[in-house]
Design a protein around this motif. Structure first.
Motif, short mmCIF file in Angstrom:
data_model
loop_
_atom_site.label_atom_id
_atom_site.label_comp_id
_atom_site.label_asym_id
_atom_site.label_seq_id
_atom_site.Cartn_x
_atom_site.Cartn_y
_atom_site.Cartn_z
N PHE A 20 0.82 -1.12 -0.13
CA PHE A 20 -0.12 0.03 0.05
C PHE A 20 0.80 1.15 0.02
CE2 PHE A 20 -3.70 2.35 2.23
CZ PHE A 20 -4.19 2.58 1.01
N LEU A 21 1.07 1.89 -1.08
CA LEU A 21 2.05 3.09 -1.25
C LEU A 21 1.22 4.39 -1.77
CD1 LEU A 21 4.19 0.95 -3.79
CD2 LEU A 21 4.39 1.19 -1.42
N LYS A 53 -3.01 7.11 3.13
CA LYS A 53 -2.52 5.52 3.27
C LYS A 53 -2.81 5.27 4.94
CE LYS A 53 1.72 5.64 2.59
NZ LYS A 53 2.06 7.25 2.12
N SER A 54 -2.27 6.11 5.80
CA SER A 54 -2.54 5.83 7.06
C SER A 54 -3.97 6.10 7.62
CB SER A 54 -1.60 6.63 8.08
OG SER A 54 -0.26 6.40 7.89
N MET A 94 -5.85 2.87 6.57
CA MET A 94 -5.40 1.78 7.48
C MET A 94 -6.25 1.92 8.78
SD MET A 94 -1.65 0.55 6.35
CE MET A 94 -1.00 2.24 6.56
N GLU A 122 2.25 3.47 12.49
CA GLU A 122 3.76 3.67 12.10
C GLU A 122 4.57 4.11 13.36
OE1 GLU A 122 5.75 7.10 9.35
OE2 GLU A 122 3.61 7.10 9.47
N ASP A 156 2.08 -0.83 9.26
CA ASP A 156 2.49 0.39 8.70
C ASP A 156 3.91 0.50 8.95
OD1 ASP A 156 2.67 2.89 7.81
OD2 ASP A 156 1.12 3.84 9.00
N GLU A 157 4.88 0.53 7.96
CA GLU A 157 6.29 0.53 8.22
C GLU A 157 6.98 -0.60 9.07
OE1 GLU A 157 7.77 2.60 5.91
OE2 GLU A 157 6.25 3.57 5.35
N SER A 213 2.18 -0.99 4.31
CA SER A 213 2.54 0.18 3.95
C SER A 213 3.99 0.36 4.13
CB SER A 213 1.68 1.28 4.69
OG SER A 213 2.23 2.46 4.17
N THR A 214 4.62 0.89 3.21
CA THR A 214 6.13 1.07 3.43
C THR A 214 6.75 2.15 2.38
OG1 THR A 214 8.16 0.01 3.07
CG2 THR A 214 6.74 -0.61 1.57
N HIS A 215 7.73 2.70 2.94
CA HIS A 215 8.55 3.78 2.06
C HIS A 215 9.73 2.91 1.39
CE1 HIS A 215 7.02 6.58 5.10
NE2 HIS A 215 7.11 7.45 4.16
N ALA A 229 6.88 9.45 -1.16
CA ALA A 229 6.61 8.73 0.16
C ALA A 229 7.74 8.09 0.83
CB ALA A 229 5.67 7.50 -0.12
#
Length: 242
Positions: A32-33, A40-41, A44, A81, A158-159, A188-190, A242
Motif C-alpha cells: 500500500f503505497l 494511506k494511514s 488503514m 507507524e 505500517d512501516e 505500507s512502506t517507504h 513517500a
C-alpha cells in the motif's frame, strides 16, 4: 477477507480519503503505497476501526467494521507507524499484557503464544529488558510481535521494517511471507524494494484516490526497463515522495 467500499474521510473541508475501494484476499500481501499525505494511514486506521469513515464501508471476514467493532478487532493485528508501548515494562511483560487484553488467559496457550512471537521476532536476547532501554530496531520488533500474538486473520502493518538493519529487515520479510499463507496482509512502506521482494499486489493512493491496483510485475511494466522507484515517481510526480 477484507472489502473496502467507496471509503471517504473528511476533516472539515479537507477530503483525506476520496472513494477508495479494493479487496484483500487470504494469501495476499498488499503493498500500500503513496506520497506523504496521500491518505494511506487514514485508510488503514479506518480498516482497523481506529477511525470512523465519513461514508463508505469496510468489512473484515464478512463483518462490518462500524457495526461490529469488537468482533472485527479480534480478527486484526495492527502495527501503527509509531507503535505505542509502555516503556517501563519489559518485553515479556508488555507482550503478556497485550495477549491478556486480546483474551488469551489460559496459561498454557499464553506461554505458547509468547514463546512463538519471541522466537519469530528474534526478541529472546532482550525479553527481560525494559522497552525504554531497547534500540529502535528492537522496539519495532516488539511492535510486530504485539500485532501477531493473537494469530489474527488480517494484518495491517505500517512501516514494519522501519529502523531495522538489512539482516533484521530480511528476517521480518521472511516472517511476513510465512504468515501470508493463511492471512490477508496490508503492508505500507517507504521501501519500494520491499514491495517487489514480498508483495503480490500493489495499490498506489494519491490525493485520497486509488491510482493503481495491480501486480508488481504489471506495475514495473508501465515503464519498460525502469525500477519500481522510477515508475512510482513518474506516477506521483508533483506530490511529495513517500
Amino acid at each position: 477477507m477484507v472489502t473496502v467500499d467507496h471509503l471517504v474521510k473528511d476533516y472539515g473541508t479537507l477530503r483525506a480519503v476520496d472513494g477508495v475501494s479494493f479487496t484483500i484476499n487470504k494469501g495476499d500481501i498488499l503493498g500500500f503505497l503513496g506520497p506523504n499525505g496521500a491518505g494511506k494511514s487514514t485508510t488503514m486506521k479506518m480498516i482497523t476501526g481506529f477511525l470512523t469513515p465519513t461514508s463508505g464501508t469496510v468489512t473484515v471476514d464478512g463483518l462490518d467494521v462500524s457495526k461490529n467493532p469488537i468482533e472485527v478487532k479480534r480478527q486484526i493485528g495492527y502495527l501503527p507507524e509509531s507503535s505505542a508501548a509502555y516503556p517501563e515494562m519489559t518485553v515479556v511483560e508488555f507482550l503478556t499484557y497485550v495477549a491478556e487484553a486480546r483474551g488469551i488467559r489460559d496459561p498454557e496457550e499464553l506461554n505458547s503464544r509468547l514463546a512463538d512471537v519471541i522466537v519469530n521476532c528474534h526478541l529472546d536476547s532482550v525479553k527481560y529488558r525494559a522497552i525504554e532501554n531497547l534500540s529502535k530496531g528492537y522496539r519495532q520488533r516488539v511492535g510486530v510481535a504485539q500485532a501477531i500474538i493473537h494469530d489474527p486473520k488480517v494484518l495491517i502493518l505500517d512501516e514494519p521494517t522501519d529502523g531495522l538493519d538489512p539482516n533484521q529487515k530480511h528476517e521480518v520479510r521472511k516472517l511476513i511471507q510465512a504468515m501470508s499463507k493463511d492471512k490477508a496482509i496490508v503492508l505500507s512502506t517507504h521501501i519500494l524494494e520491499e514491495v517487489e521482494a514480498i508483495c503480490n499486489r500493489v495499490i498506489i493512493i494519491d490525493q485520497g484516490k486509488v491510482l493503481v491496483d495491480e501486480t508488481p510485475a504489471e506495475f514495473k511494466a508501465r515503464i519498460p526497463g525502469a525500477s519500481i522507484d522510477e515508475v512510482f515517481r513518474d506516477l506521483t510526480k508533483g506530490s511529495a515522495l513517500a
